[in-house]
Enzyme design. Structure first.
Site, PDB file in Angstrom:
ATOM      1  N   LYS A 140       0.715  -1.010  -0.141  1.00 42.94           N
ATOM      2  CA  LYS A 140       0.003  -0.206   0.183  1.00 42.94           C
ATOM      3  C   LYS A 140       0.850   1.260   0.135  1.00 42.94           C
ATOM      4  O   LYS A 140       0.132   2.134  -0.903  1.00 42.94           O
ATOM      5  CB  LYS A 140      -1.074  -0.194   1.519  1.00 42.94           C
ATOM      6  CG  LYS A 140      -2.141  -1.080   0.989  1.00 42.94           C
ATOM      7  CD  LYS A 140      -2.617  -1.662   2.330  1.00 42.94           C
ATOM      8  CE  LYS A 140      -3.657  -2.469   2.702  1.00 42.94           C
ATOM      9  NZ  LYS A 140      -4.090  -2.780   3.644  1.00 42.94           N
TER      10      LYS A 140
ATOM     11  N   GLY B  77     -13.364  -5.616   4.803  1.00 43.35           N
ATOM     12  CA  GLY B  77     -14.612  -5.704   4.898  1.00 43.35           C
ATOM     13  C   GLY B  77     -15.343  -6.701   4.087  1.00 43.35           C
ATOM     14  O   GLY B  77     -14.748  -5.525   2.376  1.00 43.35           O
TER      15      GLY B  77
END
Length: 339
Positions: free
Chosen positions: A224, A321
C-alpha cells in the site's frame, strides 16, 4: 454499462450485493444502469451472457455452497482471459487474490481488459504496486480508466481524497496505519495479551490468515505504501525497494513501557519526498498519545496526509470487509459512469 466480474469471492460478492441493493439510487442519483454480462471465478465457476446475467441467482448459488455454473445455461468453459475477450464488457472488475511478488494473474487480466477497450476497476494491490506506470500508460493510450481506490484503505476514500479533495495542495508526507490485522494485535497486546494470544484472537475473528506473514511482517502495508509512492509522488519503485519491518519483535513489556512514557506502538507505513527522492518505509513506531493515529484502535485503518495548505489531515475508517471493499469498487464505477 456492461460489467464483467473477474473474481467472485468476498469482494466481488460485496460489490454485487451493493449493485442490487442500490440499483434505484444509482439510476436516480447518477443516471447509471448496469448489467452483468460475465462472472469468472476459478473456484465458484464461470458464467457468460452478453445480454445480461441473473446476478441475484449467482449470489444465491454461492451462498448455498454451489458453483454459479451449476445447472445454468450460461455456464462458460474457459479462463478469465478468454472471457475478457468474448464478453463485450464496458468495465472489467478485477478482484482476484493478490500476489505481491509477480502481480499475477491480475496483471494479465488488467492488461487484457485495457487492450480490449474496457475500463478497469480493481482492488488487487499487485498490479498497481508493481506495474502502475505501464498500466496507467496503456489506459491512457486506450482512453480508458484504470481505477483502484480499494487497494489502500478498502472503502475508506484515500486516493480519491488526495486526487480530488486535496487538489491544489502540495502533499509533503503520508503516514498511517494501513493494516487492520496488526493494529488489532497491538491493541489486544496493550490490553495484556501476549503476541501469540493476540494473533490467535485475530485468526479466530478472520482478521489474520492461518499463515499471517503478509500482515505481521508488514508486506501488506508495504504494498500500500508503494502504491501511494507511485500514484501520489510519482515514484518508480517496487515494494521491496523500501525498508520493511513487522510487529513480530514487539513485546508486551515494550508496549507497556511506551504507554508509561505517553506513547503507543503502531505499525506505520510512511511515504515522503526528500529533495528529489521519494522515500518510504514500513515499521513499528512509538506515536505520541496526542497524535490522531494513536487513538485508532482495533482493526481500523487511518492515514495522515501532511499538506502545505491545511497542515495535517487525518482520514480514519475501515480498511477491510466485504461490503466496505465492495463499496470501493462502487465508488470507481460511479466515477467511470459520470465521466
Amino acid at each position: 454499462m456492461k460489467l464483467l466480474f473477474v473474481g467472485f469471492g468476498t469482494v466481488g460478492q460485496g460489490l454485487a450485493e451493493l449493485i442490487l441493493e442500490k440499483e434505484e439510487q444509482l439510476k436516480n442519483d447518477f443516471g447509471l444502469k448496469y448489467s452483468v454480462v460475465g462472472i469468472s471465478d476459478e473456484l465458484k465457476g464461470s458464467l457468460l451472457n452478453t445480454n445480461g446475467l441473473d446476478l441475484q441467482r449467482a449470489l444465491e448459488s454461492v451462498k448455498a455452497g454451489k458453483k454459479i455454473s451449476d445447472d445454468s445455461d450460461d455456464s462458460f468453459d474457459g479462463d478469465a482471459l478468454k472471457m475478457i475477450r468474448q464478453s463485450g464488457a464496458d468495465v472489467m472488475l478485477e478482484a482476484t487474490y493478490t500476489d505481491i511478488k509477480t502481480g499475477e494473474p491480475a496483471v494479465s487480466h488488467v492488461r487484457e481488459a485495457l487492450e480490449q477497450g474496457q475500463h478497469v476497476v480493481t482492488t488487487n494491490k499487485g498490479p498497481v504496486a508493481l506495474f502502475y506506470k505501464d498500466l496507467a500508460e496503456l489506459a491512457r493510450q486506450k482512453k480508458k480508466r484504470f481505477l483502484f481506490e480499494g487497494t489502500v484503505m478498502s472503502g475508506t476514500p484515500v486516493l480519491n481524497f488526495i486526487r480530488e479533495t486535496l487538489a491544489g495542495s502540495k502533499v509533503q508526507e503520508i503516514k498511517g496505519i494501513l493494516n487492520g490485522t496488526t493494529n488489532y494485535i497491538l491493541t489486544r497486546m496493550e490490553e495484556g495479551l501476549s503476541y501469540d494470544e493476540a494473533l490467535d484472537k485475530a485468526q479466530e475473528l478472520g482478521y489474520a490468515e492461518a499463515v499471517p506473514d503478509a500482515d505481521v511482517l508488514g508486506w501488506d502495508a508495504l504494498a500500500k505504501v508503494c502504491i501511494l509512492a507511485k500514484v501520489v509522488f510519482g515514484a518508480d519503485s517496487k515494494p521491496f525497494d523500501y525498508p520493511c519491518e513487522g510487529i513480530t519483535g514487539i513485546t508486551a513489556s515494550a508496549i507497556a513501557d511506551a504507554r508509561n512514557r505517553g506513547k503507543r506502538f503502531k505499525l506505520i507505513g510512511k511515504v515522503w519526498k526528500e529533495r528529489n527522492y521519494v522515500k518510504a518505509s514500513v515499521g513499528p513506531e512509538e506515536i505520541d498519545l496526542t497524535h490522531p493515529l494513536a487513538g485508532v484502535m482495533g482493526a481500523t485503518n487511518a492515514l495522515t496526509v501532511s499538506t502545505d495548505t491545511l497542515g495535517d489531515v487525518t482520514v480514519i475508517g475501515p480498511g477491510a470487509g466485504k461490503k466496505e471493499t465492495g463499496f470501493s469498487m462502487l465508488i470507481d464505477l460511479i466515477t467511470i459512469g459520470n465521466k
